[in-house]
Write a protein that holds these residues in place. Structure first.
Motif, PDB file in Angstrom:
ATOM      1  N   TRP A 193      10.695   1.952   2.829  1.00 47.72           N
ATOM      2  CA  TRP A 193      11.244   1.022   3.826  1.00 47.72           C
ATOM      3  C   TRP A 193      12.124   1.706   4.871  1.00 47.72           C
ATOM      4  O   TRP A 193      12.500   1.087   5.847  1.00 47.72           O
ATOM      5  CB  TRP A 193      12.054  -0.089   3.143  1.00 47.72           C
ATOM      6  CG  TRP A 193      11.206  -1.213   2.667  1.00 47.72           C
ATOM      7  CD1 TRP A 193      10.907  -2.345   3.364  1.00 47.72           C
ATOM      8  CD2 TRP A 193      10.554  -1.344   1.406  1.00 47.72           C
ATOM      9  NE1 TRP A 193      10.104  -3.165   2.610  1.00 47.72           N
ATOM     10  CE2 TRP A 193       9.872  -2.573   1.399  1.00 47.72           C
ATOM     11  CE3 TRP A 193      10.478  -0.533   0.269  1.00 47.72           C
ATOM     12  CZ2 TRP A 193       9.131  -3.000   0.315  1.00 47.72           C
ATOM     13  CZ3 TRP A 193       9.742  -0.968  -0.809  1.00 47.72           C
ATOM     14  CH2 TRP A 193       9.081  -2.186  -0.778  1.00 47.72           C
ATOM     15  N   PHE A 194      12.481   2.960   4.653  1.00 47.18           N
ATOM     16  CA  PHE A 194      13.391   3.677   5.554  1.00 47.18           C
ATOM     17  C   PHE A 194      14.701   2.918   5.730  1.00 47.18           C
ATOM     18  O   PHE A 194      15.258   2.833   6.812  1.00 47.18           O
ATOM     19  CB  PHE A 194      12.756   3.944   6.930  1.00 47.18           C
ATOM     20  CG  PHE A 194      11.428   4.645   6.845  1.00 47.18           C
ATOM     21  CD1 PHE A 194      11.357   5.978   6.510  1.00 47.18           C
ATOM     22  CD2 PHE A 194      10.251   3.952   7.081  1.00 47.18           C
ATOM     23  CE1 PHE A 194      10.128   6.627   6.425  1.00 47.18           C
ATOM     24  CE2 PHE A 194       9.023   4.599   7.003  1.00 47.18           C
ATOM     25  CZ  PHE A 194       8.966   5.934   6.676  1.00 47.18           C
TER      26      PHE A 194
ATOM     27  N   PHE B 174       0.829  -1.201   0.000  1.00 49.16           N
ATOM     28  CA  PHE B 174       0.000   0.000   0.000  1.00 49.16           C
ATOM     29  C   PHE B 174       0.867   1.255   0.000  1.00 49.16           C
ATOM     30  O   PHE B 174       0.590   2.205  -0.735  1.00 49.16           O
ATOM     31  CB  PHE B 174      -0.958   0.031   1.196  1.00 49.16           C
ATOM     32  CG  PHE B 174      -1.881   1.215   1.125  1.00 49.16           C
ATOM     33  CD1 PHE B 174      -3.060   1.135   0.412  1.00 49.16           C
ATOM     34  CD2 PHE B 174      -1.548   2.419   1.739  1.00 49.16           C
ATOM     35  CE1 PHE B 174      -3.897   2.240   0.305  1.00 49.16           C
ATOM     36  CE2 PHE B 174      -2.368   3.526   1.637  1.00 49.16           C
ATOM     37  CZ  PHE B 174      -3.557   3.434   0.921  1.00 49.16           C
ATOM     38  N   GLU B 175       1.913   1.291   0.806  1.00 52.20           N
ATOM     39  CA  GLU B 175       2.800   2.451   0.851  1.00 52.20           C
ATOM     40  C   GLU B 175       3.465   2.689  -0.505  1.00 52.20           C
ATOM     41  O   GLU B 175       3.590   3.835  -0.943  1.00 52.20           O
ATOM     42  CB  GLU B 175       3.865   2.274   1.931  1.00 52.20           C
ATOM     43  CG  GLU B 175       3.327   2.361   3.341  1.00 52.20           C
ATOM     44  CD  GLU B 175       4.406   2.114   4.377  1.00 52.20           C
ATOM     45  OE1 GLU B 175       5.502   2.666   4.233  1.00 52.20           O
ATOM     46  OE2 GLU B 175       4.138   1.350   5.320  1.00 52.20           O
TER      47      GLU B 175
ATOM     48  N   TYR C 176      21.005  -6.234  -2.806  1.00 45.42           N
ATOM     49  CA  TYR C 176      20.061  -7.282  -2.441  1.00 45.42           C
ATOM     50  C   TYR C 176      18.656  -6.735  -2.218  1.00 45.42           C
ATOM     51  O   TYR C 176      17.673  -7.447  -2.370  1.00 45.42           O
ATOM     52  CB  TYR C 176      20.544  -8.029  -1.193  1.00 45.42           C
ATOM     53  CG  TYR C 176      21.900  -8.645  -1.405  1.00 45.42           C
ATOM     54  CD1 TYR C 176      22.048  -9.766  -2.216  1.00 45.42           C
ATOM     55  CD2 TYR C 176      23.034  -8.090  -0.836  1.00 45.42           C
ATOM     56  CE1 TYR C 176      23.295 -10.325  -2.441  1.00 45.42           C
ATOM     57  CE2 TYR C 176      24.287  -8.641  -1.054  1.00 45.42           C
ATOM     58  CZ  TYR C 176      24.408  -9.752  -1.857  1.00 45.42           C
ATOM     59  OH  TYR C 176      25.636 -10.292  -2.085  1.00 45.42           O
ATOM     60  N   PHE C 177      18.552  -5.464  -1.856  1.00 42.90           N
ATOM     61  CA  PHE C 177      17.249  -4.845  -1.589  1.00 42.90           C
ATOM     62  C   PHE C 177      16.466  -4.636  -2.878  1.00 42.90           C
ATOM     63  O   PHE C 177      15.241  -4.563  -2.866  1.00 42.90           O
ATOM     64  CB  PHE C 177      17.446  -3.518  -0.851  1.00 42.90           C
ATOM     65  CG  PHE C 177      16.285  -3.168   0.023  1.00 42.90           C
ATOM     66  CD1 PHE C 177      16.075  -3.839   1.211  1.00 42.90           C
ATOM     67  CD2 PHE C 177      15.391  -2.185  -0.356  1.00 42.90           C
ATOM     68  CE1 PHE C 177      14.992  -3.527   2.015  1.00 42.90           C
ATOM     69  CE2 PHE C 177      14.307  -1.875   0.442  1.00 42.90           C
ATOM     70  CZ  PHE C 177      14.111  -2.544   1.627  1.00 42.90           C
ATOM     71  N   ARG C 178      17.152  -4.546  -3.999  1.00 43.12           N
ATOM     72  CA  ARG C 178      16.498  -4.364  -5.295  1.00 43.12           C
ATOM     73  C   ARG C 178      15.468  -5.470  -5.540  1.00 43.12           C
ATOM     74  O   ARG C 178      14.378  -5.220  -6.039  1.00 43.12           O
ATOM     75  CB  ARG C 178      17.544  -4.335  -6.400  1.00 43.12           C
ATOM     76  CG  ARG C 178      16.974  -4.134  -7.775  1.00 43.12           C
ATOM     77  CD  ARG C 178      18.092  -4.181  -8.813  1.00 43.12           C
ATOM     78  NE  ARG C 178      17.567  -3.891 -10.104  1.00 43.12           N
ATOM     79  CZ  ARG C 178      17.976  -2.918 -10.888  1.00 43.12           C
ATOM     80  NH1 ARG C 178      18.968  -2.136 -10.502  1.00 43.12           N
ATOM     81  NH2 ARG C 178      17.438  -2.708 -12.062  1.00 43.12           N
ATOM     82  N   LYS C 179      15.799  -6.711  -5.183  1.00 43.95           N
ATOM     83  CA  LYS C 179      14.889  -7.838  -5.385  1.00 43.95           C
ATOM     84  C   LYS C 179      13.633  -7.678  -4.536  1.00 43.95           C
ATOM     85  O   LYS C 179      12.523  -7.996  -4.994  1.00 43.95           O
ATOM     86  CB  LYS C 179      15.608  -9.156  -5.059  1.00 43.95           C
ATOM     87  CG  LYS C 179      14.803 -10.372  -5.388  1.00 43.95           C
ATOM     88  CD  LYS C 179      14.609 -10.525  -6.876  1.00 43.95           C
ATOM     89  CE  LYS C 179      13.943 -11.852  -7.188  1.00 43.95           C
ATOM     90  NZ  LYS C 179      13.464 -11.911  -8.555  1.00 43.95           N
ATOM     91  N   THR C 180      13.760  -7.177  -3.322  1.00 51.35           N
ATOM     92  CA  THR C 180      12.604  -6.932  -2.460  1.00 51.35           C
ATOM     93  C   THR C 180      11.651  -5.943  -3.118  1.00 51.35           C
ATOM     94  O   THR C 180      10.438  -6.174  -3.173  1.00 51.35           O
ATOM     95  CB  THR C 180      13.058  -6.387  -1.092  1.00 51.35           C
ATOM     96  OG1 THR C 180      13.864  -7.374  -0.453  1.00 51.35           O
ATOM     97  CG2 THR C 180      11.877  -6.027  -0.204  1.00 51.35           C
ATOM     98  N   ILE C 181      12.197  -4.853  -3.621  1.00 46.47           N
ATOM     99  CA  ILE C 181      11.369  -3.837  -4.278  1.00 46.47           C
ATOM    100  C   ILE C 181      10.726  -4.416  -5.533  1.00 46.47           C
ATOM    101  O   ILE C 181       9.525  -4.237  -5.768  1.00 46.47           O
ATOM    102  CB  ILE C 181      12.209  -2.587  -4.591  1.00 46.47           C
ATOM    103  CG1 ILE C 181      12.663  -1.928  -3.285  1.00 46.47           C
ATOM    104  CG2 ILE C 181      11.411  -1.604  -5.451  1.00 46.47           C
ATOM    105  CD1 ILE C 181      13.723  -0.856  -3.452  1.00 46.47           C
TER     106      ILE C 181
ATOM    107  N   MET D 211      15.627   5.539  -3.922  1.00 48.28           N
ATOM    108  CA  MET D 211      14.603   6.430  -3.377  1.00 48.28           C
ATOM    109  C   MET D 211      13.455   5.641  -2.760  1.00 48.28           C
ATOM    110  O   MET D 211      12.974   5.977  -1.674  1.00 48.28           O
ATOM    111  CB  MET D 211      14.084   7.362  -4.476  1.00 48.28           C
ATOM    112  CG  MET D 211      15.120   8.350  -4.973  1.00 48.28           C
ATOM    113  SD  MET D 211      14.620   9.165  -6.510  1.00 48.28           S
ATOM    114  CE  MET D 211      13.315  10.229  -5.927  1.00 48.28           C
ATOM    115  N   ILE D 212      13.015   4.579  -3.447  1.00 48.96           N
ATOM    116  CA  ILE D 212      11.923   3.754  -2.921  1.00 48.96           C
ATOM    117  C   ILE D 212      12.336   3.095  -1.612  1.00 48.96           C
ATOM    118  O   ILE D 212      11.563   3.070  -0.646  1.00 48.96           O
ATOM    119  CB  ILE D 212      11.469   2.714  -3.961  1.00 48.96           C
ATOM    120  CG1 ILE D 212      10.821   3.420  -5.158  1.00 48.96           C
ATOM    121  CG2 ILE D 212      10.510   1.706  -3.337  1.00 48.96           C
ATOM    122  CD1 ILE D 212      10.525   2.516  -6.332  1.00 48.96           C
TER     123      ILE D 212
END
Length: 85
Positions: free
Chosen positions: A49-50, A25-26, A56-61, A43-44
């Motif tokens: 997620w702050f 939702f965010e 590795y975070f790219r896959k989460t997004i 930026m995302i």
């Protein structure tokens, strides 16, 4: 159409309520409130997620964007050159 009630954090597609996770939702709220703005993965990560971005975070997004596309029945989200998933 897609209707988003930001106060209640409800999303409707063709009149049917769609269940989203808090982060989905965010992410959706960020994208629809800035329709002509390009967001980098960095930026995302920072806004939604702050978190500091790492490779590795790219896959989460990307996974959250894929989930949103499926739930909202969107066939594509435009990625600027170099930002493709």
């Amino acid at each position: 159409g897609i209707y988003v009630l930001t106060g209640a954090k409800d999303v409707y597609v063709c009149g049917k309520k769609i269940e989203l996770t808090a982060k989905e939702f965010e992410l959706l709220a960020l994208l629809i409130s800035n329709p002509n703005r390009v967001f980098t993965y960095e930026m995302i990560a920072d806004i939604v997620w702050f978190e500091d971005y790492d490779v590795y975070f790219r896959k989460t997004i990307t996974n959250h964007i894929s989930s949103l596309k499926q739930k909202l029945r969107i066939t594509f989200i435009l990625f600027p050159k170099g930002m493709e998933k």
